[in-house]
Design an enzyme around this catalytic site. Structure first.
Site, PDB file in Angstrom:
ATOM      1  N   HIS A 166      -0.415   3.811   3.785  1.00  0.00           N
ATOM      2  CA  HIS A 166      -1.868   3.663   3.943  1.00  0.00           C
ATOM      3  C   HIS A 166      -2.326   2.386   3.238  1.00  0.00           C
ATOM      4  CE1 HIS A 166      -2.856   7.596   5.716  1.00  0.00           C
ATOM      5  NE2 HIS A 166      -1.806   8.029   5.025  1.00  0.00           N
ATOM      6  N   GLU A 176      -5.201   1.053   3.203  1.00  0.00           N
ATOM      7  CA  GLU A 176      -6.539   1.241   2.654  1.00  0.00           C
ATOM      8  C   GLU A 176      -6.518   1.988   1.321  1.00  0.00           C
ATOM      9  OE1 GLU A 176      -5.872   5.055   4.957  1.00  0.00           O
ATOM     10  OE2 GLU A 176      -5.216   2.964   5.047  1.00  0.00           O
ATOM     11  N   CYS A 236       0.081   4.748   9.520  1.00  0.00           N
ATOM     12  CA  CYS A 236       0.673   6.057   9.247  1.00  0.00           C
ATOM     13  C   CYS A 236       1.126   6.700  10.564  1.00  0.00           C
ATOM     14  CB  CYS A 236      -0.286   6.928   8.451  1.00  0.00           C
ATOM     15  SG  CYS A 236       0.539   8.344   7.660  1.00  0.00           S
TER      16      CYS A 236
END
EC number: 4.3.2.10
Length: 208
Positions: free
Chosen positions: A186, A188, A79
């Site tokens: 992102h 994750e 990011c």
């Protein structure tokens, strides 16, 4: 061993939880001397480009990251962490970045070519388009990942744009330059493909 850089603006919780799910050894630190023990580094980030660079410079983490890359070790920016890899940003700027990847960071205009407005920030799921091969993409197919950002990278060196996503413009979503990688989204928070991308990065570090 993976080191996560803690400079005060990273989403440390979600990144660390993802690494826990992948059963990988990692540590979180703001100390360059400690981070030197890591073979691979993750640079997360949420917030302002200029503020992030000030915080990195305050603890000489910018110097550490450049040295880490120069020594042939791996770096992944996520990011804002990806944006910091570029030369400069217009966010509260111009502000100088790490200059590890050529290009700059610009804000979405919010107005398309037909003079219609669109939402800024770019928030939500968007599909990746693979442009070039990269170890990060091993075994993967194009899929949707989760974005939250108002600024995006602009580069004339199209070979570094491993994958892109369309949001009025072609947004560099994954960048690759030798041992430096970045993901604008992102991973994750991006379901199976996000975890697979992280796993591929970890495999690179382990195989070094």
């Amino acid at each position: 061993m993976i080191g996560i850089v803690d400079y005060g603006m990273g989403n440390l919780f979600s990144v660390s939880k993802a690494l826990e799910r992948l059963d990988v050894e990692f540590f979180i630190s703001d100390d360059p001397a400690e981070l030197e023990k890591a073979e691979g580094i993750i640079l997360p980030g949420v917030g302002s480009f200029r503020d992030a660079m000030i915080l990195l410079e305050r603890k000489e983490l910018d110097v550490f990251l450049k040295k880490h890359v120069a020594n042939g070790r791996y770096l992944l920016g996520i990011c804002l962490g990806m944006q910091l890899l570029f030369e400069e940003s217009e966010e509260n700027g111009p502000a100088k970045g790490l200059s590890l990847i050529p290009g700059r960071v610009a804000r979405f205009s919010g107005i398309d070519s037909k003079n219609n407005s669109y939402k800024v920030p770019h928030m939500g799921w968007n599909k990746l388009t693979f442009n070039h091969s990269s170890p990060l993409l091993k075994g993967l197919e194009e899929d949707y990942v989760y974005f939250v950002h108002s600024y995006f990278a602009v580069t004339n060196e199209t070979e570094v744009v491993t994958a892109s996503a369309k949001y009025d413009v072609d947004v560099p979503a994954i960048v690759t330059k030798e041992n430096v990688f970045g993901m604008q989204f992102h991973p994750e928070k991006s379901s199976a493909i996000g975890m697979s991308l992280l796993k591929n990065y970890l495999s690179l570090v382990k195989g070094r």
